[in-house]
Scaffold this motif. Structure first.
Motif, short mmCIF file in Angstrom:
data_model
loop_
_atom_site.label_atom_id
_atom_site.label_comp_id
_atom_site.label_asym_id
_atom_site.label_seq_id
_atom_site.Cartn_x
_atom_site.Cartn_y
_atom_site.Cartn_z
N ASN A 187 0.71 -1.25 -0.13
CA ASN A 187 0.46 -0.09 0.04
C ASN A 187 1.17 0.90 0.10
OD1 ASN A 187 -2.41 -1.08 0.49
ND2 ASN A 187 -1.77 -2.07 2.41
N PHE A 188 0.10 2.07 -0.80
CA PHE A 188 1.14 3.40 -0.28
C PHE A 188 0.01 4.40 -0.55
CE2 PHE A 188 3.30 0.08 -3.47
CZ PHE A 188 5.01 0.96 -3.34
N VAL A 189 0.95 5.34 0.30
CA VAL A 189 -0.29 6.59 1.02
C VAL A 189 0.57 7.66 0.43
CG1 VAL A 189 -0.92 7.81 2.21
CG2 VAL A 189 -1.83 5.08 2.13
N PHE A 190 0.49 8.87 -0.48
CA PHE A 190 1.66 10.11 -0.24
C PHE A 190 1.47 10.97 0.02
CE2 PHE A 190 -0.62 8.58 -4.77
CZ PHE A 190 -0.81 9.52 -5.21
N THR A 191 1.60 11.71 0.71
CA THR A 191 0.80 13.53 0.75
C THR A 191 1.36 13.96 0.61
OG1 THR A 191 2.87 13.38 3.04
CG2 THR A 191 0.16 12.47 3.15
N ASP A 192 1.13 15.02 -0.49
CA ASP A 192 1.48 16.31 -0.84
C ASP A 192 0.61 17.75 -0.55
OD1 ASP A 192 3.21 14.84 -2.89
OD2 ASP A 192 1.45 14.25 -2.59
N TRP A 193 1.68 18.54 -0.41
CA TRP A 193 1.32 20.46 -0.18
C TRP A 193 1.95 20.79 -1.02
CZ3 TRP A 193 3.92 17.01 4.14
CH2 TRP A 193 4.58 18.02 3.69
#
Length: 158
Positions: A80-86
């Motif tokens: 599973n991959f989760v990416f956070t971007d802002w």
């Protein structure tokens, strides 16, 4: 000589805008990507929401941040991959990657420092978000429109 082999053919995967997540001054577009199903499993989505609350910096609007970004939740074949971007400083994207075994969605660990960035499906979201940021914020003839950015989401098979 070709030494490249694939474990299976590259198939289309659904990418869905799932929701707008709001907390602590953040407004986050949430995307779901899934291998072999229509959307990520609910337990992975729940783990990603919990992760988002600790991964996005506080306060939301400080140090050049605008309090907007996106969260990618990819229920992959082996992991599973989760990416956070802002977004910050007009044109900069801050990107962090978290991975867990496919059978343990809640065991998400940060892998950003390893150099792992994105797979081809995650990059589709990133490219769409980049283009939307440019169109709705940076080059909008009426001025930056964060709400229009947040209302524009990606949907389809890629």
């Amino acid at each position: 000589m070709n030494t490249f082999t694939m474990s299976e053919p590259c198939e289309l995967r659904p990418i869905r805008f799932m929701e707008l997540l709001e907390f602590d001054g953040w407004r986050i577009k949430v995307y779901g990507i899934a291998y072999g199903r229509e959307e990520p499993r609910s337990e992975l989505m729940a783990a990603a929401r919990v992760l988002a609350r600790r991964a996005f910096p506080r306060p939301a609007c400080e140090d050049g941040r605008y309090g907007v970004g996106y969260l990618g939740v990819h229920d992959g074949r082996g992991s599973n991959f989760v990416f956070t971007d802002w977004w910050a400083d007009e044109n900069e994207l801050h990107h962090h990657v978290f991975i867990s075994p496919s059978d343990d969605p809640e065991a998400l660990e940060e892998f950003t420092a390893t150099g792992v960035s994105a797979c081809i499906w995650d990059m589709k979201v990133m490219c769409f978000e980049r283009d939307t940021w440019v169109k709705k914020v940076l080059r909008n003839p009426d001025g930056p429109d964060l709400q229009a950015y947040l209302e524009t989401g990606l949907e389809g098979e890629y």
